[in-house]
Scaffold this motif. Structure first.
Motif, PDB file in Angstrom:
ATOM      1  N   MET A 178      27.876  27.792  -8.740  1.00  0.00           N
ATOM      2  CA  MET A 178      28.782  27.615  -7.615  1.00  0.00           C
ATOM      3  C   MET A 178      28.521  28.690  -6.562  1.00  0.00           C
ATOM      4  N   GLU A 179      28.293  29.872  -7.008  1.00  0.00           N
ATOM      5  CA  GLU A 179      28.023  30.979  -6.076  1.00  0.00           C
ATOM      6  C   GLU A 179      26.748  30.718  -5.287  1.00  0.00           C
ATOM      7  N   LEU A 180      25.756  30.107  -5.943  1.00  0.00           N
ATOM      8  CA  LEU A 180      24.500  29.768  -5.287  1.00  0.00           C
ATOM      9  C   LEU A 180      24.747  28.779  -4.132  1.00  0.00           C
ATOM     10  N   ILE A 181      25.603  27.800  -4.373  1.00  0.00           N
ATOM     11  CA  ILE A 181      25.933  26.813  -3.333  1.00  0.00           C
ATOM     12  C   ILE A 181      26.657  27.496  -2.181  1.00  0.00           C
ATOM     13  N   LYS A 182      27.597  28.367  -2.489  1.00  0.00           N
ATOM     14  CA  LYS A 182      28.335  29.078  -1.446  1.00  0.00           C
ATOM     15  C   LYS A 182      27.389  29.921  -0.586  1.00  0.00           C
ATOM     16  N   ASN A 183      26.481  30.628  -1.223  1.00  0.00           N
ATOM     17  CA  ASN A 183      25.515  31.448  -0.474  1.00  0.00           C
ATOM     18  C   ASN A 183      24.608  30.582   0.394  1.00  0.00           C
ATOM     19  N   HIS A 184      24.214  29.442  -0.132  1.00  0.00           N
ATOM     20  CA  HIS A 184      23.378  28.518   0.630  1.00  0.00           C
ATOM     21  C   HIS A 184      24.121  28.036   1.885  1.00  0.00           C
ATOM     22  N   LEU A 185      25.382  27.676   1.726  1.00  0.00           N
ATOM     23  CA  LEU A 185      26.185  27.222   2.872  1.00  0.00           C
ATOM     24  C   LEU A 185      26.361  28.328   3.915  1.00  0.00           C
ATOM     25  N   LYS A 186      26.511  29.559   3.436  1.00  0.00           N
ATOM     26  CA  LYS A 186      26.682  30.693   4.359  1.00  0.00           C
ATOM     27  C   LYS A 186      25.410  30.934   5.159  1.00  0.00           C
ATOM     28  N   THR A 187      24.278  30.958   4.479  1.00  0.00           N
ATOM     29  CA  THR A 187      23.036  31.296   5.162  1.00  0.00           C
ATOM     30  C   THR A 187      22.480  30.136   5.989  1.00  0.00           C
ATOM     31  N   LYS A 188      22.476  28.937   5.430  1.00  0.00           N
ATOM     32  CA  LYS A 188      21.879  27.809   6.138  1.00  0.00           C
ATOM     33  C   LYS A 188      22.756  27.303   7.287  1.00  0.00           C
ATOM     34  N   TYR A 189      24.082  27.251   7.066  1.00  0.00           N
ATOM     35  CA  TYR A 189      24.973  26.646   8.061  1.00  0.00           C
ATOM     36  C   TYR A 189      25.914  27.651   8.735  1.00  0.00           C
ATOM     37  N   GLN A 190      25.794  28.905   8.371  1.00  0.00           N
ATOM     38  CA  GLN A 190      26.621  29.979   8.932  1.00  0.00           C
ATOM     39  C   GLN A 190      28.121  29.667   8.828  1.00  0.00           C
ATOM     40  N   LEU A 191      28.532  29.203   7.657  1.00  0.00           N
ATOM     41  CA  LEU A 191      29.942  28.895   7.438  1.00  0.00           C
ATOM     42  C   LEU A 191      30.679  30.154   6.995  1.00  0.00           C
ATOM     43  N   SER A 192      31.937  30.253   7.392  1.00  0.00           N
ATOM     44  CA  SER A 192      32.765  31.387   6.989  1.00  0.00           C
ATOM     45  C   SER A 192      33.275  31.158   5.563  1.00  0.00           C
ATOM     46  N   ASN A 193      33.810  32.193   4.962  1.00  0.00           N
ATOM     47  CA  ASN A 193      34.391  32.060   3.630  1.00  0.00           C
ATOM     48  C   ASN A 193      35.541  31.047   3.640  1.00  0.00           C
ATOM     49  N   TYR A 194      36.309  31.045   4.727  1.00  0.00           N
ATOM     50  CA  TYR A 194      37.423  30.103   4.855  1.00  0.00           C
ATOM     51  C   TYR A 194      36.908  28.664   4.893  1.00  0.00           C
ATOM     52  N   GLN A 195      35.844  28.408   5.650  1.00  0.00           N
ATOM     53  CA  GLN A 195      35.278  27.063   5.732  1.00  0.00           C
ATOM     54  C   GLN A 195      34.718  26.622   4.383  1.00  0.00           C
ATOM     55  N   ILE A 196      34.094  27.539   3.694  1.00  0.00           N
ATOM     56  CA  ILE A 196      33.561  27.225   2.364  1.00  0.00           C
ATOM     57  C   ILE A 196      34.705  26.920   1.398  1.00  0.00           C
ATOM     58  N   ALA A 197      35.796  27.683   1.497  1.00  0.00           N
ATOM     59  CA  ALA A 197      36.964  27.426   0.650  1.00  0.00           C
ATOM     60  C   ALA A 197      37.558  26.049   0.946  1.00  0.00           C
ATOM     61  N   GLN A 198      37.556  25.651   2.217  1.00  0.00           N
ATOM     62  CA  GLN A 198      38.046  24.323   2.574  1.00  0.00           C
ATOM     63  C   GLN A 198      37.169  23.226   1.972  1.00  0.00           C
ATOM     64  N   ILE A 199      35.871  23.407   2.035  1.00  0.00           N
ATOM     65  CA  ILE A 199      34.950  22.426   1.457  1.00  0.00           C
ATOM     66  C   ILE A 199      35.144  22.352  -0.055  1.00  0.00           C
ATOM     67  N   ALA A 200      35.290  23.504  -0.699  1.00  0.00           N
ATOM     68  CA  ALA A 200      35.515  23.532  -2.151  1.00  0.00           C
ATOM     69  C   ALA A 200      36.818  22.814  -2.503  1.00  0.00           C
ATOM     70  N   PHE A 201      37.868  23.041  -1.705  1.00  0.00           N
ATOM     71  CA  PHE A 201      39.155  22.380  -1.930  1.00  0.00           C
ATOM     72  C   PHE A 201      39.014  20.867  -1.782  1.00  0.00           C
ATOM     73  N   LEU A 202      38.265  20.432  -0.775  1.00  0.00           N
ATOM     74  CA  LEU A 202      38.047  19.003  -0.560  1.00  0.00           C
ATOM     75  C   LEU A 202      37.387  18.365  -1.780  1.00  0.00           C
ATOM     76  N   PHE A 203      36.323  18.985  -2.280  1.00  0.00           N
ATOM     77  CA  PHE A 203      35.625  18.417  -3.431  1.00  0.00           C
ATOM     78  C   PHE A 203      36.483  18.452  -4.685  1.00  0.00           C
ATOM     79  N   LYS A 204      37.242  19.524  -4.863  1.00  0.00           N
ATOM     80  CA  LYS A 204      38.137  19.616  -6.019  1.00  0.00           C
ATOM     81  C   LYS A 204      39.192  18.514  -5.952  1.00  0.00           C
ATOM     82  N   THR A 205      39.739  18.288  -4.768  1.00  0.00           N
ATOM     83  CA  THR A 205      40.751  17.249  -4.583  1.00  0.00           C
ATOM     84  C   THR A 205      40.169  15.866  -4.837  1.00  0.00           C
ATOM     85  N   LEU A 206      38.998  15.592  -4.265  1.00  0.00           N
ATOM     86  CA  LEU A 206      38.364  14.288  -4.460  1.00  0.00           C
ATOM     87  C   LEU A 206      38.061  14.021  -5.935  1.00  0.00           C
ATOM     88  N   LEU A 207      37.522  15.010  -6.630  1.00  0.00           N
ATOM     89  CA  LEU A 207      37.226  14.843  -8.054  1.00  0.00           C
ATOM     90  C   LEU A 207      38.500  14.652  -8.867  1.00  0.00           C
TER      91      LEU A 207
END
Length: 183
Positions: A1-30
Motif C-alpha cells: 500500500m505504501e508503494l502505491i501511495k508513493n507512486h501517486l505522490k511522485t507520478k501525479y503530485q498528489l497530496s497526502n489528503y488527496q491520497i487519503a480520499q482515493i484510499a477512502f473511495l476504494f475502501k468504500t467501494l470494496l
C-alpha cells in the motif's frame, strides 16, 4: 500500500489528503460491493428480485439518503433485514391497488418533506442538490405508482413497492434519530 501511495505522490503530485480520499473511495467501494455479494449469496434463490430491490433501494438512497450505520456489520445486518422484508415477508401481505397507491402517495410526501438525510460524514447538500434529490425521488415514486396501477400483480413491482415503503419508514426513523442526536 505504501508503494502505491508513493507512486501517486511522485507520478501525479498528489497530496497526502488527496491520497487519503482515493484510499477512502476504494475502501468504500470494496465495502459496498462485498455487502452486495454477501446479500446476493443469501438471496440467490431470488437473485433477479434481489437485484431489482437493490436497484430501487440504491436509487432512493442516492436521492434522499436515509438511516446510516457507521459500522460494516451494522450496515450489513440492516441491509439484509431490509431486503429480507422486501423479498420474503412483506409481499405475503395482500393489499388492494388503492391502498398501495395511497401508501405510495404518503411515501411521496414523506420523501418530499423529510429527505434527504445524509451521513454525518458527508457535507450538507446545497439547496439545489437537496431539491433535486427530493424531486427525483418523488417523480420516481409517482412513475412507479403508475406502473403498479397498470400491472398490479407483478412480483417485481410488489417487491419494489415494499422497498419504497421501507425506504420511507427508514427516512422517518433517520429523521427522528437525527433530531435526537443519534446520527
Amino acid at each position: 500500500m505504501e508503494l502505491i501511495k508513493n507512486h501517486l505522490k511522485t507520478k501525479y503530485q498528489l497530496s497526502n489528503y488527496q491520497i487519503a480520499q482515493i484510499a477512502f473511495l476504494f475502501k468504500t467501494l470494496l465495502s459496498e460491493l462485498s455487502k452486495m455479494i454477501i446479500m446476493g449469496v443469501i438471496f440467490h434463490k431470488q437473485l433477479t428480485l434481489y437485484l431489482f430491490a437493490l436497484f430501487v433501494m440504491l436509487f432512493l438512497r442516492c436521492s434522499t439518503g436515509g438511516l446510516h450505520f457507521y459500522t460494516y456489520w451494522g450496515c450489513l445486518a440492516c441491509s439484509i433485514t431490509y431486503i429480507a422484508l422486501a423479498l420474503w415477508i412483506l409481499p405475503a401481505i395482500t393489499l388492494s391497488s388503492y391502498i398501495k397507491l395511497s401508501l405510495l402517495l404518503i411515501c411521496i410526501l414523506v420523501c418530499n418533506f423529510i429527505g434527504p438525510i445524509v451521513s454525518k460524514y458527508r457535507p450538507t447538500p446545497s439547496e439545489e442538490l437537496y431539491t433535486r434529490g427530493k424531486n427525483t425521488t418523488c417523480k420516481f415514486i409517482f412513475v412507479y405508482s403508475l406502473a403498479l396501477f397498470i400491472i398490479p400483480e407483478n412480483a417485481y413491482l410488489v417487491v419494489g413497492f415494499w422497498t419504497i415503503i421501507l425506504h420511507s419508514l427508514q427516512l422517518i426513523i433517520a429523521k427522528i434519530c437525527k433530531k435526537g442526536g443519534y446520527t
